[in-house]
Each structure stands twice: as structure tokens, then as C-alpha cells.
Design a protein around this motif. Structure first.
Motif, PDB file in Angstrom:
ATOM      1  N   ARG A  12       0.823  -1.213   0.000  1.00  0.00           N
ATOM      2  CA  ARG A  12       0.000   0.000   0.000  1.00  0.00           C
ATOM      3  C   ARG A  12       0.855   1.260   0.000  1.00  0.00           C
ATOM      4  O   ARG A  12       2.033   1.235   0.319  1.00  0.00           O
ATOM      5  CB  ARG A  12      -0.926   0.002   1.224  1.00  0.00           C
ATOM      6  N   PHE A  13       0.211   2.354  -0.407  1.00  0.00           N
ATOM      7  CA  PHE A  13       0.797   3.697  -0.360  1.00  0.00           C
ATOM      8  C   PHE A  13       2.096   3.784  -1.171  1.00  0.00           C
ATOM      9  O   PHE A  13       3.119   4.243  -0.684  1.00  0.00           O
ATOM     10  CB  PHE A  13       1.042   4.126   1.086  1.00  0.00           C
ATOM     11  N   LEU A  14       2.036   3.330  -2.425  1.00  0.00           N
ATOM     12  CA  LEU A  14       3.190   3.392  -3.301  1.00  0.00           C
ATOM     13  C   LEU A  14       3.284   4.771  -3.955  1.00  0.00           C
ATOM     14  O   LEU A  14       2.256   5.391  -4.270  1.00  0.00           O
ATOM     15  CB  LEU A  14       3.109   2.325  -4.390  1.00  0.00           C
ATOM     16  N   ASP A  15       4.506   5.243  -4.185  1.00  0.00           N
ATOM     17  CA  ASP A  15       4.690   6.463  -4.959  1.00  0.00           C
ATOM     18  C   ASP A  15       4.807   6.089  -6.432  1.00  0.00           C
ATOM     19  O   ASP A  15       4.927   4.917  -6.799  1.00  0.00           O
ATOM     20  CB  ASP A  15       5.919   7.237  -4.488  1.00  0.00           C
ATOM     21  N   THR A  16       4.770   7.096  -7.315  1.00  0.00           N
ATOM     22  CA  THR A  16       4.753   6.827  -8.752  1.00  0.00           C
ATOM     23  C   THR A  16       6.054   6.178  -9.226  1.00  0.00           C
ATOM     24  O   THR A  16       6.036   5.357 -10.141  1.00  0.00           O
ATOM     25  CB  THR A  16       4.515   8.130  -9.532  1.00  0.00           C
TER      26      THR A  16
END
Length: 283
Positions: free
Chosen positions: A240-244
Motif C-alpha cells: 500500500r501507499f506506493l509512490d509513482t
């Protein structure tokens, strides 16, 4: 102790290979059963075997008779109870490199265009807090899942991806299936995960993403409509909560063929420069 020493002394090279193969098979079986319902079922079977042996030792004839007969017909019951896990194991064997064909080979410029379109659309959906569920098919075929939705067979584009997931549009409710470099289908229904270790805060979209990743080797991207957070699921594991930047790397690792690996560093640098230029223009 002497007998053990003699056994060890008589172990040859072929025996070591045999032991290694068996150990590897049991390890793979354990990894397939790990964090699934089957793990608990295996524990129950072990308990039954132990109780059966104890009932024989203590001459509990009635209990022993019941348990032995239960174990006799238990093979058929195991085939029924373990059907999802058996299917998963056979699919895993079928996905091995010796037996499976690789994904359709994408040229470098095709991969670059596809990833750029996907990243721009996912980033836009995340900023607008529009829910999305994107399934990238790998070796395990998802034709049955695709048939539950609307077949598109369309090229991947930022506009199409965003329009599919816009609220109140006909295809927004469900997942899209990407096969090779095409959007195979949209508004598809995915099986929900029943993994008890998943957070209770997760909604249907995330449970569906984890569910399809448990039953196949697909790579799944999810965008939360509550927070806009980006998550991915693969092999039953949720991140979860991955950056681009991290998402881009994982998508490329999923879609790129072997012969594009050497040129990927240039593509990554170019994509980062373009992304930074777009942010500068926006400011």
C-alpha cells in the motif's frame, strides 16, 4: 546412535540429490499453503493422524475404528476441500519457464508508450481520488474473468483508462484486464480474498485485487477512492501507499521482455526527466 552413523556413512551423491529434490518440493508446497486456509486444514489433518496413532497405542478400539475409516474416505474429501489450493499448485507448475511461453514481446518504444500512458492515467486518478482496479495478465490466463465484463480489445491510452473509471459511467464499476499491450475487458468481476490477515479497513476493491492475485500470477494496481492512495497486489501480497516511481518500476518489471532490460535504464532516466519537466510547467 551407531545405526544413524552407518546410515549417514552410506549416503551417496544420488541420495543427496534425492533428498534435495524432496526438500525443495516440500518447501514449495509450504510456500503455496502459507497464509491460506489450507495451512489450518493441514494442521487439523496432522492432529487427526496423531490422535489416530495414540488411539491405537492406548487400545481405544472404537475411536481408532472411527478415525481409520474417516481417514480412508478422507482422500476424496481432501480433493474437494483443497480444490482451490490444488488448482493454484497446478497453475504454478504450468507457469514455470520450462512449460510456459513468455509474454508477447514488446518493442522498447511500445513499452515506453504503454507505461507512460498507464502512469499518467493512474497519477491522474489518484489526484482526483477516483477508484480504479487494473489487472495486468501474465502467464495465467484470465479469459474467464474477462468474460464477466465487457470485451474491449482496445489500445492502452490515458484518456480511455480515465474515462473507464469515471464515476457514473457504464464501465467504472469493476476491474479492467490488460493482456499484453491491450485493454482486453472492463467492468470485470474479481474473486474476493478471504485472507483473515488483511486489514479490516480494506474495501471490496482491495480485497478483489488481492483475491485475483491469490488465484493467478497477475499484477494488480488499485487506486483508493477515499484517499487516492495507490496499492498493488501480487502473489497474494498487498503493498500500500506506493509512490509513482516505485509503481513505475514494478509495472515495467511486470511487462518488459528480457531484451529490453539493458535499455530500461535510459527509459527510466528519460521518464524521470519528462515527469520533472511536467511538474515544473505545472508550477
Amino acid at each position: 546412535m551407531r545405526e544413524v552413523f552407518e546410515i549417514v556413512q552410506n549416503i551417496g551423491f544420488k541420495d543427496l540429490i534425492d533428498i534435495g529434490i524432496v526438500a525443495y518440493v516440500f518447501y514449495k508446497i509450504y510456500m503455496l499453503l502459507k497464509e491460506t486456509r489450507a495451512k489450518q486444514l493441514v494442521k487439523g489433518i496432522v492432529v487427526l493422524l496423531v490422535v489416530t496413532q495414540l488411539s491405537e497405542w492406548f487400545q481405544l478400539h472404537v475411536m481408532n475404528w472411527i478415525l481409520i475409516n474417516t481417514m480412508t474416505v478422507g482422500l476424496i474429501a481432501l480433493l474437494i476441500v483443497f480444490q482451490p489450493e490444488l488448482r493454484r499448485a497446478l497453475e504454478y507448475i504450468g507457469r514455470t519457464k520450462l512449460l510456459s511461453k513468455s509474454m508477447q514481446d514488446l518493442e522498447y518504444h511500445e513499452l515506453e508508450n504503454i507505461v507512460n500512458e498507464m502512469m499518467e492515467s493512474i497519477s491522474s486518478l489518484s489526484r482526483q481520488k477516483i477508484g480504479a482496479l487494473i489487472v495486468i495478465e501474465k502467464d495465467t490466463g484470465l479469459s474467464e474473468i474477462a468474460e464477466s465484463g465487457t470485451i474491449l480489445d482496445a489500445n492502452i491510452s490515458r484518456g480511455l483508462l480515465i474515462n473507464i473509471f469515471m464515476p457514473n459511467t457504464p464501465l467504472h464499476d469493476g476491474a479492467i484486464i490488460i493482456r499484453n499491450n491491450k485493454i482486453l475487458a472492463a467492468a470485470c468481476f474479481l474473486p474476493l480474498s478471504d485472507n483473515p490477515s488483511l486489514s479490516k479497513d480494506l474495501g471490496t476493491r482491495h480485497r478483489a485485487g488481492v483475491g485475483i492475485s491469490e488465484k493467478s500470477d497477475a499484477f494488480v494496481v488499485m487506486v483508493s477512492e477515499e484517499t487516492g492512495a495507490i496499492s498493488v497486489a501480487q502473489h497474494g501480497k498487498l503493498s500500500r501507499f506506493l509512490d509513482t516511481k516505485t509503481l513505475k518500476t514494478r509495472i515495467v518489471n511486470t511487462m518488459k521482455p528480457e531484451r529490453t532490460k539493458k535499455s530500461w535504464r535510459f527509459f527510466k532516466l528519460k521518464w524521470r526527466q519528462n515527469h520533472e519537466n511536467d511538474e515544473s510547467d505545472a508550477k
